[in-house]
Design a protein around this motif. Structure first.
Motif, PDB file in Angstrom:
ATOM      1  N   GLU A  87       0.840  -1.208   0.000  1.00  0.00           N
ATOM      2  CA  GLU A  87       0.000   0.000   0.000  1.00  0.00           C
ATOM      3  C   GLU A  87       0.869   1.251   0.000  1.00  0.00           C
ATOM      4  OE1 GLU A  87      -2.534  -0.310   3.325  1.00  0.00           O
ATOM      5  OE2 GLU A  87      -3.633  -2.059   2.576  1.00  0.00           O
ATOM      6  N   ALA A  88       1.909   1.238   0.832  1.00  0.00           N
ATOM      7  CA  ALA A  88       2.795   2.405   0.893  1.00  0.00           C
ATOM      8  C   ALA A  88       3.477   2.646  -0.454  1.00  0.00           C
ATOM      9  CB  ALA A  88       3.838   2.204   1.994  1.00  0.00           C
ATOM     10  N   GLN A  89       3.921   1.541  -1.075  1.00  0.00           N
ATOM     11  CA  GLN A  89       4.566   1.682  -2.386  1.00  0.00           C
ATOM     12  C   GLN A  89       3.585   2.206  -3.434  1.00  0.00           C
ATOM     13  OE1 GLN A  89       6.285  -2.084  -3.334  1.00  0.00           O
ATOM     14  NE2 GLN A  89       7.867  -1.967  -1.737  1.00  0.00           N
ATOM     15  N   ALA A  90       2.327   1.710  -3.400  1.00  0.00           N
ATOM     16  CA  ALA A  90       1.325   2.183  -4.365  1.00  0.00           C
ATOM     17  C   ALA A  90       1.023   3.661  -4.157  1.00  0.00           C
ATOM     18  CB  ALA A  90       0.046   1.351  -4.235  1.00  0.00           C
ATOM     19  N   LEU A  91       0.930   4.056  -2.859  1.00  0.00           N
ATOM     20  CA  LEU A  91       0.658   5.464  -2.578  1.00  0.00           C
ATOM     21  C   LEU A  91       1.821   6.350  -3.038  1.00  0.00           C
ATOM     22  CD1 LEU A  91      -1.221   7.540  -1.343  1.00  0.00           C
ATOM     23  CD2 LEU A  91      -0.153   7.095   0.884  1.00  0.00           C
ATOM     24  N   ALA A  92       3.059   5.890  -2.781  1.00  0.00           N
ATOM     25  CA  ALA A  92       4.227   6.656  -3.209  1.00  0.00           C
ATOM     26  C   ALA A  92       4.286   6.757  -4.742  1.00  0.00           C
ATOM     27  CB  ALA A  92       5.500   6.006  -2.675  1.00  0.00           C
ATOM     28  N   LYS A  93       3.923   5.635  -5.399  1.00  0.00           N
ATOM     29  CA  LYS A  93       3.922   5.650  -6.855  1.00  0.00           C
ATOM     30  C   LYS A  93       2.873   6.624  -7.387  1.00  0.00           C
ATOM     31  CE  LYS A  93       3.610   2.588 -10.840  1.00  0.00           C
ATOM     32  NZ  LYS A  93       3.403   1.180 -11.280  1.00  0.00           N
ATOM     33  N   ALA A  94       1.699   6.621  -6.735  1.00  0.00           N
ATOM     34  CA  ALA A  94       0.648   7.544  -7.164  1.00  0.00           C
ATOM     35  C   ALA A  94       1.090   8.998  -6.979  1.00  0.00           C
ATOM     36  CB  ALA A  94      -0.630   7.265  -6.382  1.00  0.00           C
ATOM     37  N   ARG A  95       1.723   9.265  -5.866  1.00  0.00           N
ATOM     38  CA  ARG A  95       2.210  10.633  -5.624  1.00  0.00           C
ATOM     39  C   ARG A  95       3.263  11.030  -6.668  1.00  0.00           C
ATOM     40  NH1 ARG A  95       2.932  10.555   0.972  1.00  0.00           N
ATOM     41  NH2 ARG A  95       0.686  10.589   1.483  1.00  0.00           N
ATOM     42  N   ALA A  96       4.177  10.080  -6.956  1.00  0.00           N
ATOM     43  CA  ALA A  96       5.214  10.381  -7.946  1.00  0.00           C
ATOM     44  C   ALA A  96       4.607  10.647  -9.314  1.00  0.00           C
ATOM     45  CB  ALA A  96       6.209   9.225  -8.018  1.00  0.00           C
ATOM     46  N   GLU A  97       3.615   9.831  -9.690  1.00  0.00           N
ATOM     47  CA  GLU A  97       2.963  10.058 -10.986  1.00  0.00           C
ATOM     48  C   GLU A  97       2.228  11.390 -11.023  1.00  0.00           C
ATOM     49  OE1 GLU A  97       0.476   6.708 -11.533  1.00  0.00           O
ATOM     50  OE2 GLU A  97       2.106   5.349 -12.125  1.00  0.00           O
ATOM     51  N   SER A  98       1.611  11.728  -9.869  1.00  0.00           N
ATOM     52  CA  SER A  98       0.900  13.013  -9.819  1.00  0.00           C
ATOM     53  C   SER A  98       1.883  14.171  -9.939  1.00  0.00           C
ATOM     54  CB  SER A  98       0.112  13.117  -8.517  1.00  0.00           C
ATOM     55  OG  SER A  98      -0.848  12.090  -8.451  1.00  0.00           O
ATOM     56  N   GLN A  99       2.993  14.062  -9.222  1.00  0.00           N
ATOM     57  CA  GLN A  99       3.998  15.131  -9.307  1.00  0.00           C
ATOM     58  C   GLN A  99       4.570  15.233 -10.720  1.00  0.00           C
ATOM     59  OE1 GLN A  99       6.861  14.294  -6.263  1.00  0.00           O
ATOM     60  NE2 GLN A  99       5.456  14.825  -4.570  1.00  0.00           N
ATOM     61  N   GLN A 100       4.796  14.058 -11.365  1.00  0.00           N
ATOM     62  CA  GLN A 100       5.317  14.073 -12.737  1.00  0.00           C
ATOM     63  C   GLN A 100       4.322  14.704 -13.693  1.00  0.00           C
ATOM     64  OE1 GLN A 100       6.386  10.218 -14.159  1.00  0.00           O
ATOM     65  NE2 GLN A 100       7.279  10.968 -16.066  1.00  0.00           N
ATOM     66  N   TYR A 101       3.074  14.397 -13.475  1.00  0.00           N
ATOM     67  CA  TYR A 101       2.046  14.985 -14.339  1.00  0.00           C
ATOM     68  C   TYR A 101       1.973  16.499 -14.152  1.00  0.00           C
ATOM     69  CZ  TYR A 101      -2.564  16.043 -16.220  1.00  0.00           C
ATOM     70  OH  TYR A 101      -3.596  16.614 -16.929  1.00  0.00           O
ATOM     71  N   MET A 102       2.049  16.929 -12.898  1.00  0.00           N
ATOM     72  CA  MET A 102       2.021  18.370 -12.619  1.00  0.00           C
ATOM     73  C   MET A 102       3.233  19.059 -13.223  1.00  0.00           C
ATOM     74  SD  MET A 102      -0.734  19.220 -11.126  1.00  0.00           S
ATOM     75  CE  MET A 102      -0.194  20.842 -10.573  1.00  0.00           C
ATOM     76  N   ALA A 103       4.403  18.395 -13.103  1.00  0.00           N
ATOM     77  CA  ALA A 103       5.627  18.994 -13.646  1.00  0.00           C
ATOM     78  C   ALA A 103       5.561  19.125 -15.169  1.00  0.00           C
ATOM     79  CB  ALA A 103       6.837  18.169 -13.245  1.00  0.00           C
ATOM     80  N   SER A 104       4.926  18.128 -15.813  1.00  0.00           N
ATOM     81  CA  SER A 104       4.834  18.184 -17.279  1.00  0.00           C
ATOM     82  C   SER A 104       3.746  19.131 -17.749  1.00  0.00           C
ATOM     83  CB  SER A 104       4.570  16.779 -17.829  1.00  0.00           C
ATOM     84  OG  SER A 104       3.331  16.294 -17.336  1.00  0.00           O
ATOM     85  N   THR A 105       2.801  19.418 -16.912  1.00  0.00           N
ATOM     86  CA  THR A 105       1.684  20.282 -17.301  1.00  0.00           C
ATOM     87  C   THR A 105       1.957  21.745 -17.024  1.00  0.00           C
ATOM     88  OG1 THR A 105       0.173  18.473 -16.821  1.00  0.00           O
ATOM     89  CG2 THR A 105      -0.803  20.653 -17.019  1.00  0.00           C
ATOM     90  N   THR A 106       2.645  22.050 -15.950  1.00  0.00           N
ATOM     91  CA  THR A 106       2.841  23.444 -15.513  1.00  0.00           C
ATOM     92  C   THR A 106       3.641  24.268 -16.511  1.00  0.00           C
ATOM     93  OG1 THR A 106       2.708  22.721 -13.240  1.00  0.00           O
ATOM     94  CG2 THR A 106       3.672  24.893 -13.652  1.00  0.00           C
ATOM     95  N   PRO A 107       4.769  23.805 -17.100  1.00  0.00           N
ATOM     96  CA  PRO A 107       5.528  24.641 -18.043  1.00  0.00           C
ATOM     97  C   PRO A 107       4.726  25.058 -19.253  1.00  0.00           C
ATOM     98  CG  PRO A 107       6.863  22.822 -17.297  1.00  0.00           C
ATOM     99  CD  PRO A 107       5.485  22.562 -16.823  1.00  0.00           C
ATOM    100  N   SER A 108       3.975  24.115 -19.835  1.00  0.00           N
ATOM    101  CA  SER A 108       3.191  24.465 -21.012  1.00  0.00           C
ATOM    102  C   SER A 108       2.152  25.500 -20.677  1.00  0.00           C
ATOM    103  CB  SER A 108       2.540  23.213 -21.592  1.00  0.00           C
ATOM    104  OG  SER A 108       1.661  22.655 -20.631  1.00  0.00           O
TER     105      SER A 108
END
Length: 371
Positions: A94-115
């Motif tokens: 569960e902890a790994q899944a939550l960390a993965k979800a957070r990482a994906e969310s942060q990656q998505y935010m990072a890729s969306t914010t510059p554009s």
């Protein structure tokens, strides 16, 4: 020419007979060689014709039962350990899944914010007058990204909860199946059957093997629980319904024995109390006779025997109980009399004591005038 044919025919017959003789000798030799091996194979399987008694070591059976209980406890502990390990691994997943979800969310935010920032900058340079509108669009994009992030997190959490629920249900189902299998093993057979005793079998071992009390198995075969079984003996294994019936009968018999024992104890106590009371009355009656100095002697007749031999036998029984006994022949038989006592009150008290004494077991004593 005829002589040559006869010679050839004779030589052929001699050669054929020699070959047949050699084959027979070879076969006899092979048979002699195979006999010891066959004997060696058959010898261990030879069983004694007479049934040999098998003794059962009760202490050994108890130790085996205790060892199996320890093994069962160890298995339960191992299952608990595995369950804890499973829960720990689940929490880590569960902890790994939550960390993965957070990482994906942060990656998505990072890729969306510059554009988004670039679009906002271009719009600002192109149309300086509409800057407030671009600012609103940027805010809406940020809100949309936050919503997508939240939706993604909720989706990941829903998947995680579904996986946890599925694994928990699978674990519970497996546990129920194991418990059902163990319960089925512990139940007696559905139908009765005959069992032929093998080497090392005993009532305790068979009762544990078929999950029933040894007393029930012994009762089903009209045996004592301590009876030794013999090799080749046929034992009836009762069915589940028969086991339940025999257990009920054993429980009822035990209750009956307990009730009988309590009744005997009550009768014995009552008899002891009655005897004590009779002795007390006898002492008081004797004391009263001495004080009043009443004249005359009385006795207590306890039996009227057909002959002197039976009268002597009855007299010995009362003498062994501590009474003073005499016999008196009459026309109707030989009287067996306990006493004498001075005064009728003392004789009546003696009669009550005799009738309540369990050692002599009589209730027909009566007082008569001695002289």
């Amino acid at each position: 020419m005829n002589f040559s044919r006869q010679a050839l025919l004779g030589i052929g017959m001699i050669l054929g007979g020699s070959v047949m003789l050699y084959a027979m000798v070879q076969q006899i030799g092979d048979t002699n060689k195979s006999q010891p091996a066959s004997a060696m194979i058959d010898k261990p399987n030879a069983e004694p014709t007479s049934a040999q008694p098998l003794t059962i070591d009760i202490e050994t059976e108890k130790r085996i039962l205790a060892q199996k209980q320890k093994e069962r406890a160890a298995r339960v502990a191992e299952q608990e350990k595995r369950a804890k390990q499973f829960l720990t691994e689940q929490e880590e997943a569960e902890a790994q899944a939550l960390a993965k979800a957070r990482a994906e969310s942060q990656q998505y935010m990072a890729s969306t914010t510059p554009s988004t920032n670039e679009d906002a900058t271009k719009n600002t340079l192109a149309t300086p007058v509409s800057a407030p509108a671009n600012a609103d669009n940027s805010t809406n994009s940020a809100n949309s990204a936050e919503a997508r992030k939240k939706a993604l997190a909720e989706q990941q959490e829903a998947k995680r909860q579904a996986a946890i629920k599925e694994q928990a249900e699978a674990l519970v189902a497996a546990q129920k199946k194991r418990e059902a299998d163990e319960a089925a093993k512990k139940e007696p057979p559905k139908s009765s059957s005959d069992y032929q005793v093998k080497r090392g079998d005993g009532l305790i071992k068979l009762a544990r093997q078929y999950n029933m009390p040894v007393e029930v198995l012994a009762q089903a075969n009209n045996l004592s629980p301590s009876t030794s079984l013999h090799l080749g003996q046929t034992i009836t294994i009762p069915s589940r319904k028969q086991v339940e019936r025999l257990e009920r009968e054993a429980a009822n018999a035990e209750q009956a024995r307990e009730a009988s024992r309590q009744k005997e104890e009550a009768l014995a106590k009552k008899s002891v109390d009655a005897k004590r009371e009779a002795q007390k009355k006898l002492s008081e009656a004797r004391k009263e006779v001495k004080e009043t100095d009443a004249k005359g002697s009385f006795g207590v007749q306890v039996a009227l025997a057909n002959d002197q031999a039976k009268a002597n036998e009855m007299a010995k029984k009362f003498q062994s109980a501590g009474y003073q006994v005499k016999t008196s022949p009459t026309s109707r038989g030989v009287r067996v009399i306990v006493g004498p006592e001075r005064g009728k009150l003392a004789a009546l008290a003696l009669k009550d004591q005799i009738n309540s004494d369990p050692k002599v077991n009589t209730t027909s004593a009566w007082v008569l005038y001695w002289r």
